[in-house]
Design a protein around this motif. Sequence first.
Motif, PDB file in Angstrom:
ATOM      1  N   SER A  14      22.560 -68.377  -8.383  1.00 24.22           N
ATOM      2  CA  SER A  14      23.605 -69.299  -8.832  1.00 24.22           C
ATOM      3  C   SER A  14      23.523 -70.577  -8.034  1.00 24.22           C
ATOM      4  O   SER A  14      22.844 -70.639  -7.016  1.00 24.22           O
ATOM      5  CB  SER A  14      24.976 -68.664  -8.677  1.00 24.22           C
ATOM      6  N   ASN A  15      24.190 -71.604  -8.483  1.00 19.19           N
ATOM      7  CA  ASN A  15      24.145 -72.907  -7.825  1.00 19.19           C
ATOM      8  C   ASN A  15      25.202 -72.996  -6.749  1.00 19.19           C
ATOM      9  O   ASN A  15      26.377 -73.141  -7.052  1.00 19.19           O
ATOM     10  CB  ASN A  15      24.356 -74.023  -8.852  1.00 19.19           C
ATOM     11  N   GLU A 108      34.502 -68.138  -4.729  1.00 20.05           N
ATOM     12  CA  GLU A 108      33.318 -67.615  -5.396  1.00 20.05           C
ATOM     13  C   GLU A 108      32.642 -66.564  -4.533  1.00 20.05           C
ATOM     14  O   GLU A 108      32.656 -66.641  -3.308  1.00 20.05           O
ATOM     15  CB  GLU A 108      32.314 -68.731  -5.673  1.00 20.05           C
ATOM     16  N   VAL A 109      32.041 -65.588  -5.186  1.00 18.03           N
ATOM     17  CA  VAL A 109      31.284 -64.561  -4.477  1.00 18.03           C
ATOM     18  C   VAL A 109      30.034 -65.202  -3.888  1.00 18.03           C
ATOM     19  O   VAL A 109      29.225 -65.798  -4.608  1.00 18.03           O
ATOM     20  CB  VAL A 109      30.897 -63.401  -5.415  1.00 18.03           C
ATOM     21  N   ALA A 110      29.871 -65.086  -2.567  1.00 17.92           N
ATOM     22  CA  ALA A 110      28.702 -65.625  -1.880  1.00 17.92           C
ATOM     23  C   ALA A 110      27.664 -64.541  -1.611  1.00 17.92           C
ATOM     24  O   ALA A 110      26.473 -64.825  -1.529  1.00 17.92           O
ATOM     25  CB  ALA A 110      29.114 -66.284  -0.568  1.00 17.92           C
ATOM     26  N   HIS A 119      30.774 -56.975  -9.050  1.00 17.05           N
ATOM     27  CA  HIS A 119      30.797 -58.412  -8.804  1.00 17.05           C
ATOM     28  C   HIS A 119      29.391 -58.912  -8.517  1.00 17.05           C
ATOM     29  O   HIS A 119      28.572 -58.194  -7.935  1.00 17.05           O
ATOM     30  CB  HIS A 119      31.714 -58.755  -7.628  1.00 17.05           C
ATOM     31  N   ILE A 120      29.122 -60.158  -8.929  1.00 14.11           N
ATOM     32  CA  ILE A 120      27.818 -60.762  -8.692  1.00 14.11           C
ATOM     33  C   ILE A 120      27.993 -62.110  -8.005  1.00 14.11           C
ATOM     34  O   ILE A 120      29.046 -62.739  -8.095  1.00 14.11           O
ATOM     35  CB  ILE A 120      27.030 -60.942 -10.006  1.00 14.11           C
ATOM     36  N   VAL A 121      26.954 -62.545  -7.343  1.00 14.37           N
ATOM     37  CA  VAL A 121      26.982 -63.820  -6.639  1.00 14.37           C
ATOM     38  C   VAL A 121      27.232 -64.948  -7.637  1.00 14.37           C
ATOM     39  O   VAL A 121      26.662 -64.985  -8.724  1.00 14.37           O
ATOM     40  CB  VAL A 121      25.663 -64.040  -5.879  1.00 14.37           C
TER      41      VAL A 121
END
Length: 373
Positions: A14-15, A108-110, A119-121
């Motif tokens: 992810s960005n 946000e998930v890091a 959950h995903i990053v």
Amino acid sequence: MTMRLLRFNALKSSNFDSESVICSSRKLGYYRSIVTTCRAVLLPRFGGPEVLELRQNVNVPDLKPNEVLVRARAVSVNPLDQRMRSGYGRSLFEPLLPLILGRDVSGEVAAVGRSVRSHIVGQEVFGALHPTAVRGTYADYAILSEDEVTRKPASISHAEASAIPFAALTAWRALKSTARITKGQRVLVMGGGGAVGGSAVQIAVAAGCHVSTTCGSESIDRLLAAGADQAVDYTAEDLEVALRGQFDAVLDTIGVPETERLGINLLKRGGHYMTLQGEAASLTDRYGLAIGLPTATAILLKKQLQYRYSHGIEYWWTYMRADPEGLDEIGRLSEAGKLKIPVEKTFPIKQVREAHEAKDKRQIPGKVVLEVD
């Protein structure tokens, strides 16, 4: 900035900004370099707002298998934060100083631990820690268990989301887990103007209950608009006259002897009285764990037996606890616009002292949120 190389299987890229995450693909998954230190507001000793310290380079612990690292965007200021800062829970927390305050977070998930599947990053999430957590959310990065976070509705901001979970979960646990309210039942919320009380009103309305609540005059229109059938101004009306009939469940967010007596007398036989003002922490602070906790347990048991015999009702001290089912429902209600906690003012996290001072002096009666830039 200190960095650490971590491996996470089956996580999508992810960005993120360069401060947060640097990704490199591998056949077996992704390796992610995560900051090991960050800014955090520390409580080195108990006292007023002046004791809070925003420090750089505070350690970010390794994730346990079931934990999620959240890049915080907003965290809310709860009454529990103010009480803990002033020494509430001293018997438990003093040996663990310095603490990081804060229970709610949206961000946000890091990164995720190796057993996390839900959950995903990069996913936007919100959630809340247990009241006894030592590493709170007043930080750039917060660590919560997988069950303590859920997807943030896209329709609300991080500031709005961060105001919801701790208060709403407290209300949900009381009404849904303890009283097990069902459609058509009558529910009384004493103190509906606060975050927990307001959440309770909305949760009970969504469950199809007939809801009455007590509050100040400034909250009446908001609670009626949220679906309450009756909102009574406790400063101007006689509650014993205004509150008609009997109720299946009473949630007392005020918890003084007068509201306890009134709430219990308004219950049907078999009903549930739940108060937020249990005595476990205060007695433990006063007498220590060895004496205070057994004393509190004895007081609770005595009251439960007394009211079961005299009124035929169930008496409970209620607390917030992590509950994935409850948090998911809170997320759905929030997304549908059926659960809102108004945010009255936001502060940047560097102004945490000013935020606490404003709440201590009751300059801001509504919800305050700290934004983490």
